[in-house]
Write a protein that holds these residues in place. Structure first.
Motif, PDB file in Angstrom:
ATOM      1  N   ALA A  16       0.834  -1.206   0.000  1.00  0.00           N
ATOM      2  CA  ALA A  16       0.000   0.000   0.000  1.00  0.00           C
ATOM      3  C   ALA A  16       0.866   1.254   0.000  1.00  0.00           C
ATOM      4  CB  ALA A  16      -0.927  -0.019   1.199  1.00  0.00           C
ATOM      5  N   ALA A  17       1.981   1.231   0.760  1.00  0.00           N
ATOM      6  CA  ALA A  17       2.859   2.395   0.827  1.00  0.00           C
ATOM      7  C   ALA A  17       3.524   2.660  -0.515  1.00  0.00           C
ATOM      8  CB  ALA A  17       3.912   2.184   1.921  1.00  0.00           C
ATOM      9  N   VAL A  18       4.016   1.611  -1.162  1.00  0.00           N
ATOM     10  CA  VAL A  18       4.667   1.771  -2.467  1.00  0.00           C
ATOM     11  C   VAL A  18       3.668   2.257  -3.521  1.00  0.00           C
ATOM     12  CG1 VAL A  18       5.808   0.524  -4.359  1.00  0.00           C
ATOM     13  CG2 VAL A  18       6.471   0.088  -1.977  1.00  0.00           C
ATOM     14  N   ALA A  19       2.433   1.759  -3.455  1.00  0.00           N
ATOM     15  CA  ALA A  19       1.398   2.157  -4.415  1.00  0.00           C
ATOM     16  C   ALA A  19       0.768   3.506  -4.079  1.00  0.00           C
ATOM     17  CB  ALA A  19       0.317   1.081  -4.478  1.00  0.00           C
ATOM     18  N   ASN A  20       1.124   4.038  -2.893  1.00  0.00           N
ATOM     19  CA  ASN A  20       0.559   5.315  -2.437  1.00  0.00           C
ATOM     20  C   ASN A  20      -0.964   5.239  -2.306  1.00  0.00           C
ATOM     21  OD1 ASN A  20       0.791   7.950  -1.492  1.00  0.00           O
ATOM     22  ND2 ASN A  20       0.450   8.823  -3.541  1.00  0.00           N
ATOM     23  N   VAL A  21      -1.439   4.149  -1.704  1.00  0.00           N
ATOM     24  CA  VAL A  21      -2.869   3.986  -1.427  1.00  0.00           C
ATOM     25  C   VAL A  21      -3.018   3.594   0.035  1.00  0.00           C
ATOM     26  CG1 VAL A  21      -3.404   3.283  -3.794  1.00  0.00           C
ATOM     27  CG2 VAL A  21      -2.926   1.526  -2.059  1.00  0.00           C
ATOM     28  N   SER A  22      -4.240   3.672   0.553  1.00  0.00           N
ATOM     29  CA  SER A  22      -4.490   3.269   1.937  1.00  0.00           C
ATOM     30  C   SER A  22      -4.559   1.752   2.042  1.00  0.00           C
ATOM     31  CB  SER A  22      -5.802   3.879   2.434  1.00  0.00           C
ATOM     32  OG  SER A  22      -6.897   3.318   1.725  1.00  0.00           O
ATOM     33  N   VAL A  23      -4.385   1.246   3.269  1.00  0.00           N
ATOM     34  CA  VAL A  23      -4.506  -0.199   3.483  1.00  0.00           C
ATOM     35  C   VAL A  23      -5.917  -0.696   3.155  1.00  0.00           C
ATOM     36  CG1 VAL A  23      -4.387  -2.045   5.210  1.00  0.00           C
ATOM     37  CG2 VAL A  23      -2.620  -0.277   5.147  1.00  0.00           C
ATOM     38  N   PRO A  24      -6.989   0.040   3.542  1.00  0.00           N
ATOM     39  CA  PRO A  24      -8.325  -0.400   3.143  1.00  0.00           C
ATOM     40  C   PRO A  24      -8.488  -0.504   1.623  1.00  0.00           C
ATOM     41  CG  PRO A  24      -8.511   1.161   4.937  1.00  0.00           C
ATOM     42  CD  PRO A  24      -7.074   1.159   4.525  1.00  0.00           C
ATOM     43  N   THR A  25      -7.888   0.440   0.874  1.00  0.00           N
ATOM     44  CA  THR A  25      -7.958   0.365  -0.590  1.00  0.00           C
ATOM     45  C   THR A  25      -7.222  -0.869  -1.086  1.00  0.00           C
ATOM     46  OG1 THR A  25      -8.106   2.764  -0.819  1.00  0.00           O
ATOM     47  CG2 THR A  25      -7.344   1.540  -2.741  1.00  0.00           C
ATOM     48  N   MET A  26      -6.070  -1.142  -0.494  1.00  0.00           N
ATOM     49  CA  MET A  26      -5.309  -2.334  -0.854  1.00  0.00           C
ATOM     50  C   MET A  26      -6.125  -3.598  -0.580  1.00  0.00           C
ATOM     51  SD  MET A  26      -2.426  -3.470  -2.004  1.00  0.00           S
ATOM     52  CE  MET A  26      -1.835  -5.174  -2.160  1.00  0.00           C
ATOM     53  N   SER A  27      -6.801  -3.619   0.553  1.00  0.00           N
ATOM     54  CA  SER A  27      -7.622  -4.777   0.912  1.00  0.00           C
ATOM     55  C   SER A  27      -8.786  -4.960  -0.052  1.00  0.00           C
ATOM     56  CB  SER A  27      -8.142  -4.620   2.344  1.00  0.00           C
ATOM     57  OG  SER A  27      -7.079  -4.593   3.254  1.00  0.00           O
ATOM     58  N   ARG A  28      -9.418  -3.846  -0.440  1.00  0.00           N
ATOM     59  CA  ARG A  28     -10.522  -3.946  -1.406  1.00  0.00           C
ATOM     60  C   ARG A  28     -10.027  -4.483  -2.742  1.00  0.00           C
ATOM     61  NH1 ARG A  28     -12.112   0.682   1.338  1.00  0.00           N
ATOM     62  NH2 ARG A  28     -10.969   2.066  -0.052  1.00  0.00           N
ATOM     63  N   TYR A  29      -8.818  -4.097  -3.125  1.00  0.00           N
ATOM     64  CA  TYR A  29      -8.238  -4.597  -4.371  1.00  0.00           C
ATOM     65  C   TYR A  29      -8.065  -6.112  -4.329  1.00  0.00           C
ATOM     66  CZ  TYR A  29      -4.714  -5.489  -7.974  1.00  0.00           C
ATOM     67  OH  TYR A  29      -4.030  -6.006  -9.052  1.00  0.00           O
ATOM     68  N   LEU A  30      -7.545  -6.595  -3.192  1.00  0.00           N
ATOM     69  CA  LEU A  30      -7.331  -8.035  -3.067  1.00  0.00           C
ATOM     70  C   LEU A  30      -8.651  -8.804  -3.052  1.00  0.00           C
ATOM     71  CD1 LEU A  30      -4.498  -8.073  -0.385  1.00  0.00           C
ATOM     72  CD2 LEU A  30      -4.267  -8.487  -2.836  1.00  0.00           C
ATOM     73  N   LYS A  31      -9.669  -8.187  -2.512  1.00  0.00           N
ATOM     74  CA  LYS A  31     -10.964  -8.859  -2.425  1.00  0.00           C
ATOM     75  C   LYS A  31     -11.731  -8.783  -3.733  1.00  0.00           C
ATOM     76  CE  LYS A  31     -14.998  -9.200   0.584  1.00  0.00           C
ATOM     77  NZ  LYS A  31     -15.652  -8.658   1.807  1.00  0.00           N
ATOM     78  N   ASP A  32     -11.718  -7.586  -4.352  1.00  0.00           N
ATOM     79  CA  ASP A  32     -12.477  -7.377  -5.589  1.00  0.00           C
ATOM     80  C   ASP A  32     -11.883  -6.165  -6.306  1.00  0.00           C
ATOM     81  OD1 ASP A  32     -14.245  -7.048  -7.642  1.00  0.00           O
ATOM     82  OD2 ASP A  32     -16.016  -6.734  -6.389  1.00  0.00           O
TER      83      ASP A  32
END
Length: 349
Positions: A16-32
């Motif tokens: 998430a840090a490297v992509a410059n996104v929040s952890v919740p956004t990262m989690s949503r990506y992994l889920k859907d």
């Protein structure tokens, strides 16, 4: 495999840090991935490739669960108002498909309370509901990032945050005026523990507006048994004819103490409480009180929070739900402890 500075395999937080996104956004990506904007999908995919990220199944499941949960922060979870608020939050959150997690804030304040907040935020909840009924949690708000969906229930106004106000000052003012209108020279107040008590302020202002001297408020704890001694003490003073307690449990303790002092409620002394505890209508005599709509406040907080979460999920600018200020007013319920009787139909409303 690339490693983090600690020499461990990259985590979801590292990506998430490297992509410059929040952890919740990262989690949503992994889920859907479809729930994340194309720009962020591209950035996350590049970060995953760069770090050669391979999610641990258990850690991934935990991250997904927590990022889809609503965190509820509160100082003391045992008190009636909080339990009813939790009920409303849980009911509405379940309806929209979000699990809830309760985090108990350390009432000692300072670093202890800050540690409680960090423990919650480290789990990356989708949003936070802060129950601020006792004003111990004012300092918490400054430690919650402005990008985190947040709704505050109670407490002083925070202009840049969404908040639900229960109008305790107005209700206490109305109750005090009501008791004075029953023909009493003044109203004694038994205060609940709080650095800033809006109920006491409402009581004091009602007496001032009626040009009635305010007796010194009597402080007590949340323990209703402690209020028995207060009731007994007040019962020994024949000039005391009206008592307003900061909550119903304290009022019940006061009534017990009055009985031990040989005083009858409402014949000798009238008593009123605050909150409309489930026992107040079956107490002997039934207790006049202010009905607080705690469950409604909890449900409404979830609705407001969901609007903020949707803004984050859909990569929208912060809408009005982030600073909304809604009021839920209490109701004065008249019962026999003040010499009145409410109809059965009114009790059901």
């Amino acid at each position: 495999m690339p490693r983090t500075k600690r020499g461990t395999a990259p985590s979801i937080r590292d990506v998430a840090a490297v992509a410059n996104v929040s952890v919740p956004t990262m989690s949503r990506y992994l889920k859907d991935p479809s729930r994340v904007s194309e720009k962020k999908r591209t950035a996350i995919a590049a970060a995953i490739e760069k770090l050669n990220y391979r999610p641990n199944p258990i850690a991934r499941a935990l991250a997904l669960d927590m990022s889809e949960s609503i965190a509820v922060m509160s100082a003391d979870t045992r008190l009636y108002g909080r339990t009813q608020t939790f009920y409303g939050i849980e009911r509405k959150a379940q309806e929209i498909g979000y699990p809830t997690t309760i985090y108990v804030l350390d009432s000692r304040g300072g670093d202890w309370m800050l540690g409680s907040v960090r423990s919650c935020l480290d789990r990356s909840p989708a949003g936070v509901i802060l129950i601020d009924y006792d004003r111990l949690t004012d300092s918490v708000v400054s430690h919650i990032p402005s990008t985190t969906p947040l709704v505050i229930i109670g407490g002083p106004r925070h202009e840049d945050r969404a908040q639900i106000h229960l109008c305790e000052y107005d209700s206490a003012y109305a109750m005090t005026k009501h008791l004075l209108a029953l023909g009493h020279a003044t109203v004694h107040y038994v205060a609940v523990p709080s650095d800033v008590d809006a109920r006491e302020d409402g009581w004091r202002m009602a007496l001032s507006d009626a040009h009635v001297p305010a007796p010194a408020p009597i402080a007590t704890t949340w323990d209703a048994e402690k209020a028995i001694a207060i009731g007994r003490q007040l019962g020994e003073d024949d000039s005391v004819t009206a008592i307003f307690a900061g909550n119903d449990e304290i009022a019940m303790g006061v009534m017990r103490g009055l009985a031990l002092a040989g005083k009858r409620v409402p014949d000798d002394v009238i008593v009123a409480g605050f909150d409309d505890h489930t026992l107040s209508r079956v107490w002997n005599p039934p207790l006049t009180t202010i009905r607080q709509h705690f469950d409604e406040a909890g449900e409404h907080a979830v609705t407001m929070l969901k609007q903020q979460i949707d803004d984050v999920v859909n990569n929208r600018p912060r809408g009005e739900a982030w600073t909304m200020f809604d009021k839920i007013t209490g109701e004065l319920v008249q019962r026999e402890s003040t010499g009145e009787r409410v109809s059965a139909a009114a009790e059901e409303r």
